[in-house]
Design an enzyme around this catalytic site. Structure first.
Site, PDB file in Angstrom:
ATOM      1  N   HIS A 158      29.218   0.880   6.737  1.00  0.00           N
ATOM      2  CA  HIS A 158      28.820   0.254   8.009  1.00  0.00           C
ATOM      3  C   HIS A 158      29.973  -0.610   8.480  1.00  0.00           C
ATOM      4  O   HIS A 158      30.303  -1.631   7.862  1.00  0.00           O
ATOM      5  CB  HIS A 158      27.557  -0.596   7.803  1.00  0.00           C
ATOM      6  CG  HIS A 158      26.858  -0.942   9.087  1.00  0.00           C
ATOM      7  ND1 HIS A 158      27.371  -1.837   9.990  1.00  0.00           N
ATOM      8  CD2 HIS A 158      25.690  -0.488   9.612  1.00  0.00           C
ATOM      9  CE1 HIS A 158      26.533  -1.944  11.009  1.00  0.00           C
ATOM     10  NE2 HIS A 158      25.500  -1.137  10.811  1.00  0.00           N
ATOM     11  N   THR A 188      22.768  -7.464  16.981  1.00  0.00           N
ATOM     12  CA  THR A 188      22.815  -6.118  16.431  1.00  0.00           C
ATOM     13  C   THR A 188      24.254  -5.625  16.511  1.00  0.00           C
ATOM     14  O   THR A 188      25.090  -6.232  17.190  1.00  0.00           O
ATOM     15  CB  THR A 188      21.877  -5.170  17.208  1.00  0.00           C
ATOM     16  OG1 THR A 188      21.870  -3.885  16.568  1.00  0.00           O
ATOM     17  CG2 THR A 188      22.335  -4.992  18.641  1.00  0.00           C
ATOM     18  N   SER A 189      24.539  -4.520  15.833  1.00  0.00           N
ATOM     19  CA  SER A 189      25.913  -4.005  15.797  1.00  0.00           C
ATOM     20  C   SER A 189      26.474  -3.774  17.193  1.00  0.00           C
ATOM     21  O   SER A 189      27.661  -3.993  17.453  1.00  0.00           O
ATOM     22  CB  SER A 189      25.968  -2.699  14.997  1.00  0.00           C
ATOM     23  OG  SER A 189      25.586  -2.912  13.658  1.00  0.00           O
ATOM     24  N   GLN A 220      19.517   0.071  22.823  1.00  0.00           N
ATOM     25  CA  GLN A 220      20.401  -0.546  21.837  1.00  0.00           C
ATOM     26  C   GLN A 220      21.815  -0.638  22.400  1.00  0.00           C
ATOM     27  O   GLN A 220      22.575  -1.538  22.067  1.00  0.00           O
ATOM     28  CB  GLN A 220      20.397   0.259  20.534  1.00  0.00           C
ATOM     29  CG  GLN A 220      21.130  -0.448  19.412  1.00  0.00           C
ATOM     30  CD  GLN A 220      20.919   0.244  18.087  1.00  0.00           C
ATOM     31  OE1 GLN A 220      21.634   1.175  17.755  1.00  0.00           O
ATOM     32  NE2 GLN A 220      19.929  -0.214  17.320  1.00  0.00           N
ATOM     33  N   ARG A 229      18.461   4.988  21.761  1.00  0.00           N
ATOM     34  CA  ARG A 229      19.827   5.254  21.315  1.00  0.00           C
ATOM     35  C   ARG A 229      19.828   6.262  20.170  1.00  0.00           C
ATOM     36  O   ARG A 229      18.946   6.258  19.325  1.00  0.00           O
ATOM     37  CB  ARG A 229      20.497   3.953  20.820  1.00  0.00           C
ATOM     38  CG  ARG A 229      22.005   4.021  20.588  1.00  0.00           C
ATOM     39  CD  ARG A 229      22.408   4.323  19.153  1.00  0.00           C
ATOM     40  NE  ARG A 229      23.856   4.551  19.087  1.00  0.00           N
ATOM     41  CZ  ARG A 229      24.729   3.629  18.709  1.00  0.00           C
ATOM     42  NH1 ARG A 229      24.319   2.446  18.316  1.00  0.00           N
ATOM     43  NH2 ARG A 229      26.020   3.907  18.691  1.00  0.00           N
ATOM     44  N   ARG A 288      54.213   9.292  21.192  1.00  0.00           N
ATOM     45  CA  ARG A 288      55.263   9.859  22.027  1.00  0.00           C
ATOM     46  C   ARG A 288      55.260   9.340  23.464  1.00  0.00           C
ATOM     47  O   ARG A 288      56.300   9.208  24.084  1.00  0.00           O
ATOM     48  CB  ARG A 288      55.124  11.388  22.032  1.00  0.00           C
ATOM     49  CG  ARG A 288      56.240  12.131  22.758  1.00  0.00           C
ATOM     50  CD  ARG A 288      56.071  13.633  22.603  1.00  0.00           C
ATOM     51  NE  ARG A 288      57.108  14.382  23.316  1.00  0.00           N
ATOM     52  CZ  ARG A 288      58.272  14.748  22.788  1.00  0.00           C
ATOM     53  NH1 ARG A 288      58.546  14.423  21.547  1.00  0.00           N
ATOM     54  NH2 ARG A 288      59.151  15.425  23.495  1.00  0.00           N
ATOM     55  N   TYR A 289      54.082   9.052  23.999  1.00  0.00           N
ATOM     56  CA  TYR A 289      54.010   8.867  25.445  1.00  0.00           C
ATOM     57  C   TYR A 289      53.538   7.497  25.945  1.00  0.00           C
ATOM     58  O   TYR A 289      54.185   6.882  26.774  1.00  0.00           O
ATOM     59  CB  TYR A 289      53.077   9.934  26.047  1.00  0.00           C
ATOM     60  CG  TYR A 289      53.532  11.360  25.866  1.00  0.00           C
ATOM     61  CD1 TYR A 289      54.814  11.762  26.226  1.00  0.00           C
ATOM     62  CD2 TYR A 289      52.686  12.312  25.331  1.00  0.00           C
ATOM     63  CE1 TYR A 289      55.231  13.070  26.078  1.00  0.00           C
ATOM     64  CE2 TYR A 289      53.085  13.634  25.167  1.00  0.00           C
ATOM     65  CZ  TYR A 289      54.361  14.003  25.542  1.00  0.00           C
ATOM     66  OH  TYR A 289      54.759  15.293  25.383  1.00  0.00           O
ATOM     67  N   HIS A 340      48.150  28.572  52.412  1.00  0.00           N
ATOM     68  CA  HIS A 340      48.048  29.749  51.527  1.00  0.00           C
ATOM     69  C   HIS A 340      49.389  30.038  50.850  1.00  0.00           C
ATOM     70  O   HIS A 340      49.624  31.153  50.390  1.00  0.00           O
ATOM     71  CB  HIS A 340      47.572  30.993  52.292  1.00  0.00           C
ATOM     72  CG  HIS A 340      46.423  30.738  53.204  1.00  0.00           C
ATOM     73  ND1 HIS A 340      45.116  30.756  52.788  1.00  0.00           N
ATOM     74  CD2 HIS A 340      46.391  30.425  54.531  1.00  0.00           C
ATOM     75  CE1 HIS A 340      44.321  30.480  53.802  1.00  0.00           C
ATOM     76  NE2 HIS A 340      45.068  30.272  54.869  1.00  0.00           N
ATOM     77  N   SER A 370      67.483  24.164  29.761  1.00  0.00           N
ATOM     78  CA  SER A 370      67.113  25.309  28.935  1.00  0.00           C
ATOM     79  C   SER A 370      68.153  25.488  27.838  1.00  0.00           C
ATOM     80  O   SER A 370      69.357  25.357  28.087  1.00  0.00           O
ATOM     81  CB  SER A 370      67.036  26.582  29.786  1.00  0.00           C
ATOM     82  OG  SER A 370      66.974  27.739  28.979  1.00  0.00           O
TER      83      SER A 370
END
Length: 485
Positions: free
Chosen positions: A87, A112-113, A242, A330, A21-22, A160, A290
């Site tokens: 994985h 590594t991943s 990691q 990790r 939507r945005y 205020h 409205s």
């Protein structure tokens, strides 16, 4: 219930409104699967290129094969592989290897991943900032033009949310701009502070790469430097577990949450001013305020900004908690959370900046309404000026003070008890005691004499602080923005 067909499938599943939507297409793509997995393949290519240049047995043919298939992603195959292997990284290693059979043996070599996962996240975060910063600069630019235009227009100040001394419409806008300039600086800093995770191995020790290069520390360091440079970063984190430290995510989302707070404040001010009928956001010719009250002109854009800004401000709680529970090198309980909060923070920031740009390009000011409200309050604010003028004309301060006290209370009763207009000045004109200054009353009540240095502050602020901060973004200021919804 019948199973939906292909045409209905998209309507039969939840889709985040942040995307559907945005958000802009650019930010949506930045967090897309195609960007993510395409970046993984590029990172595998960078690693292979750097390893080859440092002497590992990788051929030109393997490199060219990888280059030719960077965007040739079989997402269906990858999904099937992930379902089988449980994985995601290995699923995409296999999928990449399937279309690169000659390079299959060296894809992900030594890594590594988190080599692809974390480094991709850092690239996406950097690119996200690069999308947000010009948008924020455009908002500041539009508001600066508005502040300059209305630098001299007196308006009733509020503390205020009660009537206070006068300010100007432009000076009040500068309060908004100053907060956004701080956000611009903070986003730039957060982007520039990002480093690459680089080539660090499973627990950050680079042990696998040290083995590949037979104990040659200098080559491992050079590998890290080469891949970091290929990814467009000047530096990598010198130490990691990691993953890169999840405190980085805190820094990133903190500045976005702070931006959310700024925009919430600005749009709340606009909503309050709309209620006073002094300033309104754009309202389209055919827009309906409205369904039941045709006369209404609701500040729906500002309300949207406030609504989404609240969401943005809360997202920083996720990385705060994640960073606090990352045990040792990790734990994987960061992963699912980060998939949500990082993307949503940038998508939400993108939305509210686009919406605020649209608002700032079409703000409508009603000077006559502002003037009328000033006339209601200014007579009371001018009492000290009247007393001083009477003293200069030879009057006694205490006598004058008592006269004004009585007249101002009578006028206040008319306003509060009878619902009438403030007639304090009419009472002063009718009292012969004040005859020595009757001719000065118009001057004493000139609203511009109550705004102090507001116009000068606007001019100096815009010239010395705001315009210079926008110089790097001049080529990206663009035209007006139209909201799809």
């Amino acid at each position: 219930m019948a199973t939906p067909g292909a045409e209905e499938d998209v309507l039969s599943r939840y889709r985040s409104p942040l995307v559907s939507r945005y958000a802009s297409p650019e930010m949506g793509f930045n967090f897309s699967e195609r960007k993510k997995f395409g970046t993984w393949r590029r990172l595998w290519l960078y690693l292979a290129q750097a390893e080859k240049s440092l002497g590992l047995p990788i051929t030109d043919e393997q490199i060219k094969e990888m280059e030719a298939n960077l965007d040739n992603i079989d997402f269906k195959m990858a999904a099937e592989e992930e379902k089988k292997l449980r994985h995601d990284v290995m699923a995409h290693v296999h999928t990449f290897a399937h279309c690169c059979p000659k390079a299959a043996a060296i894809i992900h070599l030594g890594a590594t991943s988190c080599y692809v996962g974390d480094n991709t996240d850092l690239i996406v975060l950097r690119d996200g900032f690069n999308l947000l910063l010009p948008k924020l600069a455009r908002v500041i630019s539009r508001l600066a033009d508005f502040a300059e235009k209305y630098a001299d227009l007196p308006t009733l100040g509020f503390t205020h949310y009660q009537p206070a001394q006068l300010t100007t419409v432009g000076k009040r806008c500068c309060l908004w701009i100053q907060d956004l300039c701080m956000d611009l600086q903070n986003l730039e800093r957060a982007r520039d502070d990002l480093r690459f995770r680089g080539v660090k191995g499973t627990t950050g020790t680079q042990a696998s790469f040290l083995q590949l290069f037979e104990g040659d520390h200098s080559k491992v360091e050079e590998l890290d430097r080469l891949v970091t440079a290929k990814a467009g970063f000047k530096r990598s984190y010198m130490v990691t577990g990691q993953t890169y430290s999840r405190k980085v995510d805190i820094e990133v989302l903190s500045v976005l949450a702070s931006l959310g707070a700024s925009i919430h404040k600005i749009c709340t001010d606009i909503r309050l001013l709309a209620n006073l009928k002094e300033i309104e956001e754009p309202f389209e010719k055919d827009q309906i305020g409205s369904s039941a009250m045709p006369y209404k002109r609701n500040p729906m854009r500002s309300e949207r900004c406030c609504s989404l800004a609240r969401h943005l401000m809360t997202l920083v709680l996720d990385p705060l908690q994640t960073a606090s529970v990352q045990w040792f090198e990790r734990t994987l309980d960061d992963s699912a959370n980060r998939r949500v909060c990082l993307a949503e923070a940038f998508l939400t920031a993108d939305i509210i900046l686009s919406t605020l740009q649209n608002i700032s390009e079409g703000l409508v000011v009603y000077p006559k309404v502002i003037e009328r409200r000033i006339r209601q309050e200014l007579p009371f604010m001018a009492t000290e000026n009247i007393i001083m003028a009477m003293v200069k004309a030879g009057g006694n301060r205490q006598d004058c003070h008592e006269k004004i006290r009585v007249l101002s209370q009578q006028a206040a009763a008319v306003v509060k008890q009878e619902g009438g207009d403030n007639d304090f000045i009419a009472r002063v004109r009718a009292d012969s005691y004040f005859s020595p200054i009757h001719k000065q009353l118009e001057t004493l009540l000139d609203p511009s004499s109550f705004t102090g240095r507001a116009p000068q502050q606007v001019a100096k602020f815009l010239k010395e602080e705001v315009r210079p901060a926008l110089v790097p973004y001049q080529s990206k200021m663009g035209g007006k923005i139209e909201l799809a919804l």
